[in-house]
Design a protein around this motif. Structure first.
Motif, PDB file in Angstrom:
ATOM      1  N   PRO A  12       0.918  -1.030   0.002  1.00  0.00           N
ATOM      2  CA  PRO A  12       0.043  -0.088  -0.227  1.00  0.00           C
ATOM      3  C   PRO A  12       0.830   1.383  -0.065  1.00  0.00           C
ATOM      4  O   PRO A  12       0.378   2.212  -0.340  1.00  0.00           O
ATOM      5  N   LEU A  13       1.954   1.089   0.529  1.00  0.00           N
ATOM      6  CA  LEU A  13       2.861   2.182   0.453  1.00  0.00           C
ATOM      7  C   LEU A  13       4.380   2.068  -0.271  1.00  0.00           C
ATOM      8  O   LEU A  13       4.756   0.973  -0.288  1.00  0.00           O
ATOM      9  N   LEU A  14       4.593   2.743  -1.368  1.00  0.00           N
ATOM     10  CA  LEU A  14       5.811   2.739  -2.352  1.00  0.00           C
ATOM     11  C   LEU A  14       6.904   3.532  -1.835  1.00  0.00           C
ATOM     12  O   LEU A  14       6.799   4.542  -1.507  1.00  0.00           O
ATOM     13  N   THR A  15       8.137   2.982  -2.379  1.00  0.00           N
ATOM     14  CA  THR A  15       9.272   4.087  -1.939  1.00  0.00           C
ATOM     15  C   THR A  15       9.620   5.035  -3.359  1.00  0.00           C
ATOM     16  O   THR A  15       8.710   4.757  -4.276  1.00  0.00           O
ATOM     17  N   VAL A  16      10.241   6.048  -3.224  1.00  0.00           N
ATOM     18  CA  VAL A  16      10.198   7.001  -3.987  1.00  0.00           C
ATOM     19  C   VAL A  16      11.005   6.468  -5.235  1.00  0.00           C
ATOM     20  O   VAL A  16      10.453   6.778  -6.178  1.00  0.00           O
ATOM     21  N   PRO A  17      11.635   5.440  -5.181  1.00  0.00           N
ATOM     22  CA  PRO A  17      12.318   4.772  -6.359  1.00  0.00           C
ATOM     23  C   PRO A  17      11.450   3.952  -7.214  1.00  0.00           C
ATOM     24  O   PRO A  17      11.411   4.053  -8.232  1.00  0.00           O
ATOM     25  N   GLU A  18      10.460   3.211  -6.350  1.00  0.00           N
ATOM     26  CA  GLU A  18       9.385   2.783  -6.777  1.00  0.00           C
ATOM     27  C   GLU A  18       8.574   3.393  -8.033  1.00  0.00           C
ATOM     28  O   GLU A  18       8.078   3.256  -9.119  1.00  0.00           O
ATOM     29  N   VAL A  43       1.465  18.149  -2.213  1.00  0.00           N
ATOM     30  CA  VAL A  43       0.941  17.931  -3.631  1.00  0.00           C
ATOM     31  C   VAL A  43       0.805  16.330  -3.916  1.00  0.00           C
ATOM     32  O   VAL A  43      -0.130  15.852  -4.327  1.00  0.00           O
ATOM     33  N   ILE A  44       1.649  15.599  -3.264  1.00  0.00           N
ATOM     34  CA  ILE A  44       1.853  14.005  -3.296  1.00  0.00           C
ATOM     35  C   ILE A  44       1.357  13.573  -1.753  1.00  0.00           C
ATOM     36  O   ILE A  44       2.287  13.797  -1.224  1.00  0.00           O
ATOM     37  N   PRO A  45       0.403  12.891  -1.627  1.00  0.00           N
ATOM     38  CA  PRO A  45       0.045  12.377  -0.270  1.00  0.00           C
ATOM     39  C   PRO A  45       1.042  11.188   0.119  1.00  0.00           C
ATOM     40  O   PRO A  45       1.558  10.442  -0.773  1.00  0.00           O
ATOM     41  N   HIS A  46       1.896  11.478   1.089  1.00  0.00           N
ATOM     42  CA  HIS A  46       2.751  10.455   1.691  1.00  0.00           C
ATOM     43  C   HIS A  46       3.008  10.514   3.186  1.00  0.00           C
ATOM     44  O   HIS A  46       2.414  11.375   3.838  1.00  0.00           O
ATOM     45  N   VAL A  47       3.720   9.401   3.372  1.00  0.00           N
ATOM     46  CA  VAL A  47       4.005   9.201   4.899  1.00  0.00           C
ATOM     47  C   VAL A  47       5.484   9.338   5.091  1.00  0.00           C
ATOM     48  O   VAL A  47       6.460   8.814   4.426  1.00  0.00           O
ATOM     49  N   LEU A  54       7.464   7.189   2.107  1.00  0.00           N
ATOM     50  CA  LEU A  54       6.606   6.536   1.450  1.00  0.00           C
ATOM     51  C   LEU A  54       5.427   7.133   0.975  1.00  0.00           C
ATOM     52  O   LEU A  54       4.824   7.976   1.375  1.00  0.00           O
ATOM     53  N   ILE A  55       5.026   6.669  -0.484  1.00  0.00           N
ATOM     54  CA  ILE A  55       3.836   7.370  -1.116  1.00  0.00           C
ATOM     55  C   ILE A  55       2.774   6.224  -1.090  1.00  0.00           C
ATOM     56  O   ILE A  55       2.794   5.158  -1.603  1.00  0.00           O
ATOM     57  N   ARG A  56       1.603   6.793  -1.095  1.00  0.00           N
ATOM     58  CA  ARG A  56       0.329   5.892  -1.275  1.00  0.00           C
ATOM     59  C   ARG A  56       0.256   5.462  -2.565  1.00  0.00           C
ATOM     60  O   ARG A  56       0.171   6.129  -3.648  1.00  0.00           O
ATOM     61  N   ARG A  57      -0.050   4.042  -2.823  1.00  0.00           N
ATOM     62  CA  ARG A  57      -0.130   3.247  -4.040  1.00  0.00           C
ATOM     63  C   ARG A  57      -1.252   3.815  -4.601  1.00  0.00           C
ATOM     64  O   ARG A  57      -1.423   4.049  -5.930  1.00  0.00           O
ATOM     65  N   GLU A  58      -2.430   4.132  -3.910  1.00  0.00           N
ATOM     66  CA  GLU A  58      -3.602   4.447  -4.428  1.00  0.00           C
ATOM     67  C   GLU A  58      -3.492   5.795  -5.449  1.00  0.00           C
ATOM     68  O   GLU A  58      -4.143   6.241  -6.371  1.00  0.00           O
ATOM     69  N   TRP A  59      -2.839   6.633  -4.715  1.00  0.00           N
ATOM     70  CA  TRP A  59      -2.372   8.043  -5.557  1.00  0.00           C
ATOM     71  C   TRP A  59      -1.674   7.614  -6.839  1.00  0.00           C
ATOM     72  O   TRP A  59      -2.086   8.209  -7.954  1.00  0.00           O
ATOM     73  N   VAL A  60      -0.607   6.575  -6.766  1.00  0.00           N
ATOM     74  CA  VAL A  60      -0.120   6.401  -8.032  1.00  0.00           C
ATOM     75  C   VAL A  60      -0.804   5.859  -9.188  1.00  0.00           C
ATOM     76  O   VAL A  60      -1.145   6.069 -10.271  1.00  0.00           O
TER      77      VAL A  60
END
Length: 79
Positions: A12-18, A43-47, A54-60
């Motif tokens: 559910p959470l992705l890294t910046v490189p991913e 601008v980008i929902p993240h944790v 970590l960036i939310r997969r659903e946003w991507v």
């Protein structure tokens, strides 16, 4: 035919490189978007977990399907 969503890890959470790999933008550009804010909100929902971002997969997924515009305000901004 594989789609860009197929490249996403199942987490559910992705890294910046991913995320940068899937969106085909540099990690630096993605990190600049992370620090940008609109109306006080990122601008980008993240944790943030310590130094890790970590960036939310659903946003991507929303970017890839076109239901959300990428940072920059126009559809071609993330290309």
């Amino acid at each position: 035919m594989t789609t860009a969503a197929d490249w996403l890890p199942d987490a559910p959470l992705l890294t910046v490189p991913e995320v940068s790999r899937v969106l085909r933008v540099s990690e630096r550009a993605l990190r600049e978007w992370l620090y940008h804010k609109r109306e006080g909100q990122p601008v980008i929902p993240h944790v943030r977990l310590g130094r890790r971002v970590l960036i939310r997969r659903e946003w991507v997924e929303q970017i890839l399907t076109g239901t959300t515009q990428p940072p920059g305000g126009h559809p071609g901004a993330a290309e």
